[in-house]
Design a protein around this motif. Sequence first.
Motif, PDB file in Angstrom:
ATOM      1  N   MET A  55       0.845  -1.210   0.000  1.00  0.00           N
ATOM      2  CA  MET A  55       0.000   0.000   0.000  1.00  0.00           C
ATOM      3  C   MET A  55       0.874   1.252   0.000  1.00  0.00           C
ATOM      4  O   MET A  55       0.488   2.280  -0.567  1.00  0.00           O
ATOM      5  CB  MET A  55      -0.889  -0.007   1.251  1.00  0.00           C
ATOM      6  N   GLN A  56       2.058   1.159   0.589  1.00  0.00           N
ATOM      7  CA  GLN A  56       2.968   2.298   0.578  1.00  0.00           C
ATOM      8  C   GLN A  56       3.800   2.360  -0.706  1.00  0.00           C
ATOM      9  O   GLN A  56       4.630   3.259  -0.856  1.00  0.00           O
ATOM     10  CB  GLN A  56       3.899   2.203   1.790  1.00  0.00           C
ATOM     11  N   LYS A  57       3.606   1.390  -1.616  1.00  0.00           N
ATOM     12  CA  LYS A  57       4.330   1.312  -2.888  1.00  0.00           C
ATOM     13  C   LYS A  57       5.846   1.250  -2.691  1.00  0.00           C
ATOM     14  O   LYS A  57       6.630   1.793  -3.450  1.00  0.00           O
ATOM     15  CB  LYS A  57       3.973   2.514  -3.758  1.00  0.00           C
ATOM     16  N   ARG A  58       6.226   0.534  -1.616  1.00  0.00           N
ATOM     17  CA  ARG A  58       7.671   0.301  -1.367  1.00  0.00           C
ATOM     18  C   ARG A  58       8.037  -1.020  -2.042  1.00  0.00           C
ATOM     19  O   ARG A  58       8.115  -2.064  -1.428  1.00  0.00           O
ATOM     20  CB  ARG A  58       7.947   0.270   0.125  1.00  0.00           C
ATOM     21  N   THR A  59       8.223  -0.930  -3.349  1.00  0.00           N
ATOM     22  CA  THR A  59       8.388  -2.141  -4.168  1.00  0.00           C
ATOM     23  C   THR A  59       9.637  -2.919  -3.782  1.00  0.00           C
ATOM     24  O   THR A  59       9.595  -4.148  -3.609  1.00  0.00           O
ATOM     25  CB  THR A  59       8.464  -1.755  -5.652  1.00  0.00           C
ATOM     26  N   ASP A  60      10.770  -2.227  -3.627  1.00  0.00           N
ATOM     27  CA  ASP A  60      12.016  -2.942  -3.309  1.00  0.00           C
ATOM     28  C   ASP A  60      11.909  -3.668  -1.972  1.00  0.00           C
ATOM     29  O   ASP A  60      12.321  -4.829  -1.837  1.00  0.00           O
ATOM     30  CB  ASP A  60      13.182  -1.957  -3.278  1.00  0.00           C
ATOM     31  N   ASP A  61      11.338  -2.974  -0.988  1.00  0.00           N
ATOM     32  CA  ASP A  61      11.196  -3.618   0.327  1.00  0.00           C
ATOM     33  C   ASP A  61      10.233  -4.786   0.249  1.00  0.00           C
ATOM     34  O   ASP A  61      10.431  -5.829   0.899  1.00  0.00           O
ATOM     35  CB  ASP A  61      10.689  -2.604   1.362  1.00  0.00           C
ATOM     36  N   THR A  62       9.181  -4.627  -0.558  1.00  0.00           N
ATOM     37  CA  THR A  62       8.215  -5.722  -0.690  1.00  0.00           C
ATOM     38  C   THR A  62       8.885  -6.943  -1.309  1.00  0.00           C
ATOM     39  O   THR A  62       8.695  -8.088  -0.858  1.00  0.00           O
ATOM     40  CB  THR A  62       7.026  -5.285  -1.557  1.00  0.00           C
ATOM     41  N   VAL A  63       9.691  -6.715  -2.339  1.00  0.00           N
ATOM     42  CA  VAL A  63      10.377  -7.829  -3.003  1.00  0.00           C
ATOM     43  C   VAL A  63      11.333  -8.516  -2.027  1.00  0.00           C
ATOM     44  O   VAL A  63      11.402  -9.749  -1.948  1.00  0.00           O
ATOM     45  CB  VAL A  63      11.141  -7.331  -4.245  1.00  0.00           C
ATOM     46  N   GLU A  64      12.057  -7.717  -1.223  1.00  0.00           N
ATOM     47  CA  GLU A  64      13.008  -8.299  -0.269  1.00  0.00           C
ATOM     48  C   GLU A  64      12.293  -9.112   0.802  1.00  0.00           C
ATOM     49  O   GLU A  64      12.736 -10.193   1.188  1.00  0.00           O
ATOM     50  CB  GLU A  64      13.830  -7.191   0.385  1.00  0.00           C
ATOM     51  N   VAL A  65      11.139  -8.604   1.268  1.00  0.00           N
ATOM     52  CA  VAL A  65      10.374  -9.357   2.258  1.00  0.00           C
ATOM     53  C   VAL A  65       9.875 -10.660   1.666  1.00  0.00           C
ATOM     54  O   VAL A  65       9.899 -11.720   2.298  1.00  0.00           O
ATOM     55  CB  VAL A  65       9.200  -8.504   2.794  1.00  0.00           C
TER      56      VAL A  65
END
Length: 600
Positions: free
Chosen positions: A413-423
């Motif tokens: 929802m925060q559009k933190r794509t890199d962090d989402t991919v890492e998680v």
Amino acid sequence: MFYSLRNRLIAIFVLLFVLAFCTMSILIFNQSRSIIRSYIESSALEKMDEYGSYISMVQTQVYDLASIVFNSDTAKNWDALISDPDAGSGEKNAAHYRMSQFLTQTTNSYTSVSSVTVYRREGMWVSSGNQVVFDQSLVDKPWYQDLIKRYEYWVPAQMDEAEMRNNNPHPVIGMLMPIGSFEPANARSIMKVNVTADYFLDPLERIHLGAGGSIYLLDQDGQPMLSQTEYNAHENMRETVDAVRAGSGKQGVVYVTSDQGDKEILVYKKLAKTNWMLVGFVSEKDLYAPLMKLRNTIFILATVLIVLSLLLATWLSHGITKPLSRLITAMRYVERGDFEIAESRIPAANFIRNEIDYASSTFRQMVVRLRRHIKDEFELKLLRQQAEYKTLLMQINPHFLFNTLELMSSLAMQKRTDDTVEVIESLGKMMRFSLRINEDLIRLDEELKYVRYYVSILHIRFGDKVNIDIDEEDVGQLVIIKFILQPLIENAVKYSFESGTEARVRIGVRRERGSVRLTVSDKGPGMPERLRRQLVEQSVRAELDYILNNNGGQVGLGNVLARCRLYYGSLFDVRIEAGEDGTGTTIELILPEQEEQRHV
């Protein structure tokens, strides 16, 4: 009727044990009463302890008196005045008189001290009783040379000139102390405190070792302190005395065999303050003469009883001994858990002839039933324990997965794509690891790798607010049950944020004396004492229903403790401690050291 097993056993036991033990009891009682009475009253070590305390008391008085003289202004002023070359002879004589009076008064305050004399190196001495003597032979005296060269502060029994001038023609023991300097070679004056040798010798002569034994007081070099010239007669024991003196034992008894085959007994006790030693010699024949007589009597009686027992045992062998031996052998195998071998040791009886056959047959049937029952019960318990462990293990994954999915949703929802991919990548590795559900044990380094994936997720979720430090030793091929660190870290982070704005967690891994210690510490609000005790008690009882149905905040910790207790049993231990100020919690899991391909 006499040939029944019960009656034969009664008759034999009455003959062998009642009569034999009655006879032996009377002999042992009568002889032991006189022996114990004699040797308790004159116990060597007990008397040596008393004498050692007496010696310590005398030495304490001597040291106290010497300390008074050493530190007194009178002695210091006298030493300074006599050393002053400008002082007149009248002043020095007056100083000698004051010093002698002071020594007399000080000596009278201590009952154990005979006299005190202060010697000057240039050739004069002052003693109690107004004695002032000019004598140039001080440096030639053996005790003075021993003090200067070998630092021997105690002088064995000898005649002393100051004592003889005071009409005391008896040997004395002296204690030497330099005045004005702790280094004897640099001291201008030497103090000699005398104690009459009889003050030491009289109590010592009241200690007896048998009828002909003797006790001697030796100095730090192993030489007699008192006038006991008969010590030289024990030349054959000198090596043993030297070995005992060099050893670490404080007191004891040593048995020595002489060249002639005679056994000698050496009783010794070391005195702490001066390294003196009490040594007593007595022959074993002299000390144990009554006991030797009793031993010979018992030996003859025992020989007769053994011969009689052998004859009776032969008569009973076919009726009792043989089947009873088989029964006892079977019992030993049952004690070890070898039920099949125990069953084979007792053949099935076609018919029962006597009580032994009945007992053997009944025991065999009991072994058969017990073996079947234990096998069934063990299999059921093993299955139940495995099911409980799997249930607890399955409780971990959903709990962690829901938290991580909520984090992924928030990141998306925060559009933190890199962090989402890492998680997602970290979660995928963790899920791949957690799906190995058939493996109860994993290598410790894999568990730490799993923890690092989880820590990376926490860093994405909380950023710099989370500080997790992993301190690990080389774990080699060690294995542990899986998923025991991540729930503890999750709890530590959770409760840290409940009481503050950041979470500081330390993870420790170390090996110590056959065990693996896993520690998770935080700086949170701390766990109440009541809750710590409750968790430890639950881990001991492994209360599965309570843990599975508990909706509180200790699910992860309770789950870990229960799984460790189910798997390791009594080999597992846990410590839960709060910080010194009541904040912070440290949880330490103590597991047995276990490597791959090796069971606990």
